[in-house]
Structures are given as C-alpha cells and as structure tokens.
Design an enzyme around this catalytic site. Sequence first.
Site, PDB file in Angstrom:
ATOM      1  N   ASN A   7       0.856  -1.185   0.000  1.00 42.86           N
ATOM      2  CA  ASN A   7       0.000   0.000   0.000  1.00 42.86           C
ATOM      3  C   ASN A   7       0.894   1.238   0.000  1.00 42.86           C
ATOM      4  O   ASN A   7       1.705   1.426   0.913  1.00 42.86           O
ATOM      5  CB  ASN A   7      -0.903  -0.030   1.241  1.00 42.86           C
ATOM      6  CG  ASN A   7      -1.928   1.096   1.245  1.00 42.86           C
ATOM      7  OD1 ASN A   7      -1.622   2.233   0.886  1.00 42.86           O
ATOM      8  ND2 ASN A   7      -3.135   0.781   1.671  1.00 42.86           N
ATOM      9  N   ARG A  18       4.491  18.371   1.336  1.00 44.50           N
ATOM     10  CA  ARG A  18       5.446  19.371   0.869  1.00 44.50           C
ATOM     11  C   ARG A  18       4.998  20.046  -0.425  1.00 44.50           C
ATOM     12  O   ARG A  18       5.495  21.104  -0.791  1.00 44.50           O
ATOM     13  CB  ARG A  18       6.814  18.706   0.674  1.00 44.50           C
ATOM     14  CG  ARG A  18       7.947  19.625   0.297  1.00 44.50           C
ATOM     15  CD  ARG A  18       8.319  20.568   1.427  1.00 44.50           C
ATOM     16  NE  ARG A  18       9.385  21.480   1.023  1.00 44.50           N
ATOM     17  CZ  ARG A  18      10.677  21.271   1.271  1.00 44.50           C
ATOM     18  NH1 ARG A  18      11.057  20.175   1.920  1.00 44.50           N
ATOM     19  NH2 ARG A  18      11.591  22.146   0.896  1.00 44.50           N
ATOM     20  N   HIS A  43      -5.636   3.525  -1.645  1.00 42.67           N
ATOM     21  CA  HIS A  43      -6.930   3.766  -0.997  1.00 42.67           C
ATOM     22  C   HIS A  43      -7.266   5.247  -1.139  1.00 42.67           C
ATOM     23  O   HIS A  43      -7.032   6.038  -0.229  1.00 42.67           O
ATOM     24  CB  HIS A  43      -6.865   3.361   0.474  1.00 42.67           C
ATOM     25  CG  HIS A  43      -8.183   3.369   1.173  1.00 42.67           C
ATOM     26  ND1 HIS A  43      -8.503   2.480   2.173  1.00 42.67           N
ATOM     27  CD2 HIS A  43      -9.278   4.158   1.038  1.00 42.67           C
ATOM     28  CE1 HIS A  43      -9.737   2.722   2.607  1.00 42.67           C
ATOM     29  NE2 HIS A  43     -10.205   3.748   1.938  1.00 42.67           N
ATOM     30  N   ARG A  45      -9.323   8.535  -0.945  1.00 40.81           N
ATOM     31  CA  ARG A  45     -10.458   9.014  -0.163  1.00 40.81           C
ATOM     32  C   ARG A  45     -11.015  10.277  -0.810  1.00 40.81           C
ATOM     33  O   ARG A  45     -10.306  10.950  -1.580  1.00 40.81           O
ATOM     34  CB  ARG A  45     -10.038   9.264   1.282  1.00 40.81           C
ATOM     35  CG  ARG A  45      -9.815   7.949   2.055  1.00 40.81           C
ATOM     36  CD  ARG A  45      -9.473   8.196   3.510  1.00 40.81           C
ATOM     37  NE  ARG A  45      -9.638   6.984   4.310  1.00 40.81           N
ATOM     38  CZ  ARG A  45      -8.704   6.055   4.480  1.00 40.81           C
ATOM     39  NH1 ARG A  45      -7.539   6.189   3.880  1.00 40.81           N
ATOM     40  NH2 ARG A  45      -8.925   4.989   5.224  1.00 40.81           N
ATOM     41  N   HIS A  50      -4.254  11.766   0.667  1.00 43.88           N
ATOM     42  CA  HIS A  50      -3.021  11.043   0.333  1.00 43.88           C
ATOM     43  C   HIS A  50      -3.075  10.657  -1.139  1.00 43.88           C
ATOM     44  O   HIS A  50      -2.740  11.472  -1.983  1.00 43.88           O
ATOM     45  CB  HIS A  50      -2.762   9.854   1.269  1.00 43.88           C
ATOM     46  CG  HIS A  50      -3.984   9.143   1.766  1.00 43.88           C
ATOM     47  ND1 HIS A  50      -4.859   8.486   0.932  1.00 43.88           N
ATOM     48  CD2 HIS A  50      -4.463   8.985   3.021  1.00 43.88           C
ATOM     49  CE1 HIS A  50      -5.820   7.950   1.650  1.00 43.88           C
ATOM     50  NE2 HIS A  50      -5.630   8.231   2.924  1.00 43.88           N
ATOM     51  N   GLU A  70      -8.744   0.191  -2.874  1.00 48.60           N
ATOM     52  CA  GLU A  70      -9.602   0.104  -1.704  1.00 48.60           C
ATOM     53  C   GLU A  70     -10.413   1.392  -1.561  1.00 48.60           C
ATOM     54  O   GLU A  70      -9.953   2.463  -1.942  1.00 48.60           O
ATOM     55  CB  GLU A  70      -8.762  -0.045  -0.428  1.00 48.60           C
ATOM     56  CG  GLU A  70      -7.920  -1.276  -0.345  1.00 48.60           C
ATOM     57  CD  GLU A  70      -7.138  -1.333   0.960  1.00 48.60           C
ATOM     58  OE1 GLU A  70      -6.665  -2.441   1.301  1.00 48.60           O
ATOM     59  OE2 GLU A  70      -7.002  -0.286   1.630  1.00 48.60           O
ATOM     60  N   THR A 100      -8.010   6.516   9.366  1.00 47.65           N
ATOM     61  CA  THR A 100      -7.704   5.266   8.673  1.00 47.65           C
ATOM     62  C   THR A 100      -8.905   4.346   8.850  1.00 47.65           C
ATOM     63  O   THR A 100      -9.828   4.651   9.624  1.00 47.65           O
ATOM     64  CB  THR A 100      -6.422   4.628   9.241  1.00 47.65           C
ATOM     65  OG1 THR A 100      -6.081   3.470   8.450  1.00 47.65           O
ATOM     66  CG2 THR A 100      -6.600   4.221  10.690  1.00 47.65           C
ATOM     67  N   HIS A 190      -4.104  -4.379   7.923  1.00 48.74           N
ATOM     68  CA  HIS A 190      -4.185  -3.316   8.918  1.00 48.74           C
ATOM     69  C   HIS A 190      -3.281  -3.635  10.106  1.00 48.74           C
ATOM     70  O   HIS A 190      -3.536  -4.569  10.858  1.00 48.74           O
ATOM     71  CB  HIS A 190      -5.614  -3.068   9.418  1.00 48.74           C
ATOM     72  CG  HIS A 190      -5.779  -1.664   9.963  1.00 48.74           C
ATOM     73  ND1 HIS A 190      -6.196  -0.605   9.180  1.00 48.74           N
ATOM     74  CD2 HIS A 190      -5.537  -1.145  11.177  1.00 48.74           C
ATOM     75  CE1 HIS A 190      -6.238   0.496   9.898  1.00 48.74           C
ATOM     76  NE2 HIS A 190      -5.828   0.200  11.119  1.00 48.74           N
ATOM     77  N   ASP A 191      -2.241  -2.844  10.225  1.00 48.40           N
ATOM     78  CA  ASP A 191      -1.260  -2.944  11.308  1.00 48.40           C
ATOM     79  C   ASP A 191      -0.442  -4.232  11.288  1.00 48.40           C
ATOM     80  O   ASP A 191       0.191  -4.575  12.289  1.00 48.40           O
ATOM     81  CB  ASP A 191      -1.923  -2.770  12.676  1.00 48.40           C
ATOM     82  CG  ASP A 191      -2.315  -1.319  12.945  1.00 48.40           C
ATOM     83  OD1 ASP A 191      -1.886  -0.440  12.168  1.00 48.40           O
ATOM     84  OD2 ASP A 191      -3.045  -1.077  13.914  1.00 48.40           O
ATOM     85  N   HIS A 214       1.457   1.182   6.092  1.00 49.25           N
ATOM     86  CA  HIS A 214       2.040   2.047   7.112  1.00 49.25           C
ATOM     87  C   HIS A 214       3.283   1.440   7.737  1.00 49.25           C
ATOM     88  O   HIS A 214       4.348   2.077   7.788  1.00 49.25           O
ATOM     89  CB  HIS A 214       0.997   2.349   8.191  1.00 49.25           C
ATOM     90  CG  HIS A 214       1.484   3.270   9.256  1.00 49.25           C
ATOM     91  ND1 HIS A 214       1.495   4.642   9.094  1.00 49.25           N
ATOM     92  CD2 HIS A 214       2.015   3.034  10.480  1.00 49.25           C
ATOM     93  CE1 HIS A 214       1.995   5.207  10.182  1.00 49.25           C
ATOM     94  NE2 HIS A 214       2.315   4.252  11.032  1.00 49.25           N
TER      95      HIS A 214
END
Length: 238
Positions: A7, A18, A43, A45, A50, A70, A100, A190-191, A214
Amino acid sequence: MTKLSVNINKIATLRNSRGGDVPNVVQVAKDAQKFGAEGITVHPRPDERHIRYRDVLDLRPVVKTEFNIEGNPVEKFIDLVLKVKPEQVTLVPDAEDAITSNAGWDTLKHRDFLQEVIAEFKRNNIRTSIFVDPDPKMVEAATNTGTDRIELYTEEYARQYSKGNKAGIRPYVECAEVANKLGLGINAGHDLSLENIEYFKKNIPGLLEVSIGHALIAEALYQGLEYVINQYLSLLRD
C-alpha cells in the site's frame, strides 16, 4: 506463498505534505514491483489527502502485478474503479473523516447494497473483496453479497500480539476456517508488520494476500524499501 501487496498511500502523504511530486508515487510503485512486491494497493479518499484520483489513473499503466483499489463505494469511487479496471477492488466502509479504516462491514445490514455494488464490479471482470471484522457471522453473511474474497481487519490481532497475547489470533483462525468452508478467498490487512506477520501467516489457513502500507513504509525508512519488501516475502513463503 501468500502474496504481498504494498500500500503506497503513505508515499502520497509524504508528497502532499510538501507539495510538488517528491516522492513520486508512480516511481515507488515501479520500484516496489521491481523489488518483488506482488501487488500495489491504493486507498483514495474523497478529500484526496493522500492518494489522489489522478494518481490512480497514472498508476494503472505501470502496475504489472496486481492493482488493488480500496475504498468506500460512493459514486465517485465506483466510477473511478470502473474506469481503471483494477484486478481487485476492496470495499471498505470508512467515513470520509476517518484517519484510517477502523471497522469492517456489517454484511447482514448492508447485504443488499453490497450485492448491487459487487454485481456491477463483477460484470466488469473485477475481483471483489470486502473488509470484515473477525466475526464468523459477518464472514458467513458475506457469501450472500456475491463477493469473491474477504479482507480480515487485523488491527486487534496486531494490538494483542504486541502485548504478547498470541491467543488474539483465535478469532481470525475461526473466521478463516469459515471462509474456507464457504469458498471465500481470504485477504488480510491493517497494522500487520515485520514483527507480527509471520505468526499470522502460519496460523491462518488459506491466506491468499496481505496488504501492508504504514508499517512497511515506516520500516523502510530505517532499513530500505528493497530490504523490507524482501523480508516480508521471506516471512510469507510456505
């Protein structure tokens, strides 16, 4: 071997902080695949904080492995997916203001809506996956939506593992057994991290794919992207 989809949302977050185009998300996608990643996940949004919708269009020609998009299936997202035609779309019920993803679908309550959306994607030959909590009832009900796969939401597993409680994987094992029995493919995300991925992979029967962003990007800041991707691949091999 369980596939690794990288991801790259965090790369876009860094770029957007920036302005300009550094780091370049298209180049990172190319590099991740060159280093061995078997898929690229994004993903987008609605606020494009992002990954931007433009990024998704720019990435389509360069993703030669598997492109996984996603998101919450609002009209704008559905239109984007149908235009890009990724190999996989993962439906996530996140609110617009969510930092998230933080919950899976209630596949009982939202059955009719999911059926309609999934049918449209499948008419366009796009494999579908839906984000679900580690609840066997939600996994079982997912079969009635027509989805090809589920993606197990693994935040609670990661939290328990970090505390030394390996029993936290039990609900995920139970859900995987239900999914296998019902013929649903199993993804997860996830995580997940280098710390907890190997134990998860070894205990989840039929795990097809993990999507990691992440933790992988954070680890790569210290160890390098190529090295970290290959560490994941090593831990995911049978």
